[in-house]
Design an enzyme around this catalytic site. Sequence first.
Site, PDB file in Angstrom:
ATOM      1  N   ASP A  83       0.852  -1.177  -0.079  1.00  0.00           N
ATOM      2  CA  ASP A  83      -0.054   0.058  -0.264  1.00  0.00           C
ATOM      3  C   ASP A  83       0.787   1.240   0.164  1.00  0.00           C
ATOM      4  O   ASP A  83       2.115   1.067   0.273  1.00  0.00           O
ATOM      5  CB  ASP A  83      -0.962  -0.012   1.278  1.00  0.00           C
ATOM      6  CG  ASP A  83      -1.676   1.094   1.541  1.00  0.00           C
ATOM      7  OD1 ASP A  83      -2.351   1.600   0.481  1.00  0.00           O
ATOM      8  OD2 ASP A  83      -1.799   1.730   2.707  1.00  0.00           O
ATOM      9  N   ASP A  85      -0.089   5.039   1.259  1.00  0.00           N
ATOM     10  CA  ASP A  85      -0.556   5.845   2.167  1.00  0.00           C
ATOM     11  C   ASP A  85      -0.365   5.242   3.363  1.00  0.00           C
ATOM     12  O   ASP A  85      -0.894   4.231   3.925  1.00  0.00           O
ATOM     13  CB  ASP A  85      -1.962   6.601   2.080  1.00  0.00           C
ATOM     14  CG  ASP A  85      -1.987   7.361   0.757  1.00  0.00           C
ATOM     15  OD1 ASP A  85      -1.524   8.527   0.632  1.00  0.00           O
ATOM     16  OD2 ASP A  85      -2.406   6.631  -0.036  1.00  0.00           O
ATOM     17  N   SER A 172      -2.441   1.029  -4.778  1.00  0.00           N
ATOM     18  CA  SER A 172      -2.870   2.021  -3.822  1.00  0.00           C
ATOM     19  C   SER A 172      -4.207   2.492  -4.072  1.00  0.00           C
ATOM     20  O   SER A 172      -4.751   2.773  -5.050  1.00  0.00           O
ATOM     21  CB  SER A 172      -1.868   3.379  -3.897  1.00  0.00           C
ATOM     22  OG  SER A 172      -2.501   4.532  -2.935  1.00  0.00           O
ATOM     23  N   ASP A 240      -1.932  -1.048   5.885  1.00  0.00           N
ATOM     24  CA  ASP A 240      -2.264  -0.488   7.327  1.00  0.00           C
ATOM     25  C   ASP A 240      -3.834  -0.445   7.408  1.00  0.00           C
ATOM     26  O   ASP A 240      -4.453  -0.074   8.576  1.00  0.00           O
ATOM     27  CB  ASP A 240      -1.830   0.953   7.377  1.00  0.00           C
ATOM     28  CG  ASP A 240      -2.234   1.953   6.735  1.00  0.00           C
ATOM     29  OD1 ASP A 240      -3.050   2.974   7.314  1.00  0.00           O
ATOM     30  OD2 ASP A 240      -2.241   1.855   5.297  1.00  0.00           O
TER      31      ASP A 240
END
Length: 284
Positions: A83, A85, A172, A240
């Site tokens: 990922d 961000d 992403s 996350d």
Amino acid sequence: MYKLVIQATEVATQNLKRLAQLVGAGEITAVRSGALAHQAFKLSPADPAQREAVASFCAEAGYDFAFVPYGASLSDIGLIAMDMDSTLITIECIDEIADMQGIKPQVAAITARSMRGELDFRQSLLERVALLAGLPEQALLAVYEERLKLMPGAETLLKAAGKVGCKTLLISGGFTFFTERLQARLGLTRAVANVLEVADGKLTGRVVGEVVDAARKAAELVRMREELGLRPEQVIALGDGANDLPMLAAAGFGIACHAKPAVRAQAAYALDQVGLDGVLGYFD
């Protein structure tokens, strides 16, 4: 057979001995000493049935831990999917873009709920992007140049992966404006993200094409894994947020990185105390 990997800025010897007793380990060895920005040790062999006791001990001590198959080698890994961000980079780009519009608190609140899995990611993304309508495209460059920073340990991880010929996928729910620049800067193999529509130099508040959501993230990982002829256990995935969970589940090493509690609870592996170079601590 498994080994227990313990990582933190500093790890006390007496705590290592206590953990070794808990898991029945007869050997304690430093891992990649001097190559990481923190301390890492492997305790072997280790009984994974003691996971709950180890988790409790490490939570109190402030350590990251992982039960990793014994003999796991980085040279066996063929793909790292990540990922962007709050994983590869320290910020949420859309929140920082919103700050340029003077609406960061509103957008950040939606982002946080989406990452916790409380809102549908696709719908929340479209709602947040709509709030950016009219913002000059130049604001995106300001975010990239002034606010975007790599997560600690990211370059160390990518450099080590590159040395063994590992491919990389940046997937992403953010925007191509940032993923394309990071791909060129870091030499990433492939990057996939959402396209912000721009007209007359300003954001329209719309996304062009299919939204990169949780299902798309997992599908892109599987597609690249199959293209490379890899088994799941030869893939690392890092994320996350709740929208990363299917991607993490599709990888042999699905690692929650400084993740939301719900994500951490469902991921097979987690890094909370150390940077992305902590991934290297898993591998001899």
